[in-house]
Design an enzyme around this catalytic site. Structure first.
Site, PDB file in Angstrom:
ATOM      1  N   SER A 224       0.854  -1.196   0.000  1.00 55.60           N
ATOM      2  CA  SER A 224       0.000   0.000   0.000  1.00 55.60           C
ATOM      3  C   SER A 224       0.885   1.239   0.000  1.00 55.60           C
ATOM      4  O   SER A 224       1.862   1.321   0.734  1.00 55.60           O
ATOM      5  CB  SER A 224      -0.942  -0.012   1.206  1.00 55.60           C
ATOM      6  OG  SER A 224      -0.224  -0.151   2.405  1.00 55.60           O
ATOM      7  N   GLY A 226      -0.287   4.616   0.217  1.00 56.98           N
ATOM      8  CA  GLY A 226      -1.011   5.823   0.620  1.00 56.98           C
ATOM      9  C   GLY A 226      -1.820   6.364  -0.538  1.00 56.98           C
ATOM     10  O   GLY A 226      -2.499   5.611  -1.246  1.00 56.98           O
ATOM     11  N   GLY A 229      -1.903   4.772  -4.127  1.00 52.68           N
ATOM     12  CA  GLY A 229      -2.544   3.513  -4.492  1.00 52.68           C
ATOM     13  C   GLY A 229      -1.802   2.304  -3.955  1.00 52.68           C
ATOM     14  O   GLY A 229      -1.372   2.297  -2.801  1.00 52.68           O
ATOM     15  N   GLY A 255      -5.275   1.233   4.936  1.00 53.72           N
ATOM     16  CA  GLY A 255      -4.560  -0.026   4.693  1.00 53.72           C
ATOM     17  C   GLY A 255      -5.331  -1.219   5.232  1.00 53.72           C
ATOM     18  O   GLY A 255      -5.313  -2.305   4.636  1.00 53.72           O
ATOM     19  N   ASP A 256      -6.027  -1.025   6.353  1.00 53.02           N
ATOM     20  CA  ASP A 256      -6.824  -2.110   6.927  1.00 53.02           C
ATOM     21  C   ASP A 256      -8.028  -2.419   6.040  1.00 53.02           C
ATOM     22  O   ASP A 256      -8.410  -3.582   5.877  1.00 53.02           O
ATOM     23  CB  ASP A 256      -7.294  -1.728   8.339  1.00 53.02           C
ATOM     24  CG  ASP A 256      -6.131  -1.344   9.240  1.00 53.02           C
ATOM     25  OD1 ASP A 256      -5.027  -1.894   9.050  1.00 53.02           O
ATOM     26  OD2 ASP A 256      -6.316  -0.489  10.126  1.00 53.02           O
TER      27      ASP A 256
END
Lengths: 335, 335
Positions: A224, A226, A229, A255-256
Site C-alpha cells: 500500500s 497511501g 494507491g 490499509g486495513d
C-alpha cells in the site's frame, strides 16, 4: 468465515484541538473513542460488507472488556482471549486549524505471559479450522515471540486450507514470509524496512522489495502506497492500482480496509454493495483474478478515507470509488 | 473532617515520549494513570497527612467507577455522586529529551443535568454538616451553573461552621467571592483573569488583585506563584512565602498540595509528620497564625513537586521543606 487476528489491539482515542502547541494547556474540543487495532479495523470493514467475520487476539482489563463489547456490537463474532494486562490505547491528535496528518501517540502493549500465548495458540487453532481466510495484522505486544505470525501460519496450514494474509513490518514480517503466507500487505515504509530494496525509481524500489518478500516465501505481495494507491506482485503477474479521484478525509485505517477487501476476494466473497445488481463481482485472487480483487479492495480503502473513523466504510461508496480505480498491469522484466 | 469537592474530576494520564513531534507517529515509552482533578489531589495530600478526609463531586461511567475505587483505596471516604455521562480524562505529555513543562490535553467534562446537580446539592448538604473544612476546587462541567461554588458556600453556612476554601478561576471565582468564603486560592493567572489588578511590579499586581477579591467578599486570599512561592492577603496582615531550596520535579498539583496544607491548618490539624516530636505544629490561620499555616502548606507544595504524581506527598519531606520556607510579612500601605 473470515478470521482476523489482532494480538496488540487498542482503544483508539481521537482528540480534536485547535492547534497542538508544545508545553501549553490545550482544550480538547471533541473526543472520539472506539475499539481498534489494525485487525479489528479489518473485521469491521469486512462485517460492514456483510461477510461472516470472527475476531480474535489478546485483550485485558477494563479496556479489553470495552473492546470485546464493541466488537460484538459491530456484528463480529467476538473470540478474543483474556489476558492479565490492560489493553493499550492510542491517542490521535487532530488539529482543526492546521491541515495535515494527525499526531499519533502509541502506548506500549501489555506484557503477555508464556501461558497466555500458549492459551491463545490453542484457541486460534480451533478458530482457524473453521476459517476460509485468516488475516494477521499489526505489531506484537511484549512477550509474544517475533515469529508469532510464522507460528500461526503453520498452525493454520495444519488444520485448514484457509488463505492467510499478513499485514505487519520488521522482523515479524520477514519471519512470517518464511512460513509461506498466501499474501503479505506491508506499506511502503514496512516494505523498505524489511528488505534491502534497491532501485532507481520509487516503483523500482517497491517492485524490488516485494520481489524480496516473495523470495523469502510469501506467495504474493500487495504494497500500500497511501494516496499513490498500491502495487501487487504475484505469481500471476504484477499490477498497479491508482486512484483517479482521491477523497479528502482520514487516511488512518485505509490499509486495513485494503486488507479487508483482499480478504473478501481471497475466496470470491462479494462485498455487500455488489449484491443487488451483481455488477461489482469480487475477483478471486487465489484464482488469478487480481485486477478485480485490487479494484474492490482499493474502493474499500478509498471509502474508508471518506469515513470519520478507521474501520468504517459505506459499501455503496466503496463500489462507486472502485469504478474510479485505474488498474494497469506492469510488464517487462520481473525484478 | 475535611470535605473536598471536585465537580469536574478526571482520570489523569501521563505519557512519556522522547520528543513531541507534530504529525508524527510517536511511541509512548511509559504510561502513568491515576484518578485526579484538583479536589481529588487535595484529598490525597490531606489523607497522606493522616487527616480524616471525605471526597465528593460528580463521577460517571467506567472511568467514574475507576476514580471512586482509587479514592477509596487512598484511605479517603468516597462520597461521589453518580452521573449519566462519562468522567473525562486529561493527558499530560512529558518529553524526556526536551526539558520544560508537559503539554496538557484537557477533555471537556461530561454534561450534567439539572436533576444531577439538584441531587448533588442535597448530598453535599448532609456532608457539609459533618465537615470542619470544605475545599472546592477546579473547573465546572457543562450544565453546572457558574454560581455553583457560591451556592455550595451558602449551603455550608446553613448547616455548619466549617471553614470554606475555594480554588478556581474566572466567573466561578468572582461569584464564589460574593458568597463570603473564608479563603480563596487562585494562581497568578486566575487572579489576574478575575480582577482588574494594576501595579508597577509583579508583587504590586498580585497584592492589588488579592485586595480586589477581598473587596468582592473573600475573607482571605492566598495566591500561588509557582516557583516564586505564594502571597497571603488576610484580615490579620499580608505575608509572602518563598522557597530557599526549590526541588526539581513535577509542578502539576503543587497548588492542590498548598490548598491541602491550608485546609489542614484551617482548624489546626497537624500534618502527620509532626506527630512524633511535636516540633512542627500547624498554624491555625483562622486564629490569625498565618506564618505557621503558610510554612506548613508551602512545605507540602514543595514535597508534591518532588513526588512523581499530583496528589502525592511524603509528609516527612514536607516537614523538611517547611524548614526552608522563608516567610516575610509585607508591611506598608494596604492595596
Amino acid at each position: 468465515m473470515i478470521l482476523t487476528v489482532t494480538l496488540n489491539p487498542a482503544i483508539d482515542v481521537t482528540y480534536y484541538v485547535d492547534e497542538l502547541v508544545r508545553q501549553a494547556g490545550l482544550r480538547v474540543t471533541r473526543v472520539l473513542e472506539r475499539s481498534g487495532g489494525k485487525g479489528v479495523n479489518v473485521a469491521r470493514v469486512a462485517a460492514a460488507c456483510a461477510a461472516d467475520v470472527a475476531a480474535t487476539g489478546l485483550t485485558g482489563g477494563r479496556r479489553g472488556q470495552q473492546l470485546r463489547a464493541d466488537v460484538a456490537e459491530a456484528g463480529i463474532h467476538e473470540e478474543f482471549c483474556r489476558i492479565k494486562g490492560e489493553t493499550r490505547r492510542t491517542v490521535n491528535i487532530v488539529e482543526t486549524e492546521r491541515p495535515g496528518l494527525p499526531t499519533e501517540l502509541r502506548e506500549p502493549g501489555p506484557p503477555i505471559s508464556q501461558a497466555e500465548w500458549d492459551h491463545f495458540r490453542k484457541r486460534f487453532k480451533s478458530l482457524a479450522a473453521e476459517a476460509d481466510v485468516v488475516t494477521m495484522s499489526g505489531s506484537l505486544p511484549p512477550g509474544v515471540p517475533a515469529d508469532a505470525y510464522a507460528t500461526l501460519i503453520s498452525v493454520t496450514r495444519s488444520v485448514s486450507a484457509a488463505k492467510v494474509i499478513v499485514d505487519t513490518g520488521g522482523e515479524p514480517l520477514r519471519l512470517a514470509c518464511a512460513a509461506g503466507p498466501d499474501l503479505v500487505k506491508p506499506n511502503e515504509a514496512e516494505l523498505l524496512g524489511a528488505t534491502a530494496a534497491d532501485g532507481r525509481t520509487r516503483l523500482d524500489r517497491v517492485l524490488a522489495g516485494a520481489a524480496g518478500l516473495r523470495d523469502l516465501g510469501a506467495a504474493a505481495v500487495v504494497v500500500s502506497l497511501g494516496s499513490s494507491g498500491s502495487v501487487a506482485v504475484t505469481p500471476d503477474g504484477r499490477w498497479r492500482a491508482s486512484h483517479t479521484a482521491i477523497p479528502g478525509g482520514n487516511p488512518v485505517g485505509a490499509g486495513d480496509a485494503l486488507v479487508a477487501g483482499l480478504a473478501l476476494s481471497a475466496v470470491g466473497i462479494r462485498a455487500a454493495g455488489s449484491r443487488a445488481d451483481g455488477s461489482w463481482a469480487a475477483g478471486n485472487w487465489a484464482a488469478g483474478n487480481w485486477a478485480q480483487a485490487l479494484r474492490q479492495a482499493s474502493g474499500l480503502a478509498m471509502a474508508s478515507v471518506l469515513a470519520a473513523s478507521a474501520g468504517e466504510v459505506d459499501p455503496a461508496a466503496a463500489k462507486r470509488f472502485a469504478e474510479h480505480v485505474r488498474i494497469r498491469e506492469i510488464r517487462g522484466a520481473k525484478a
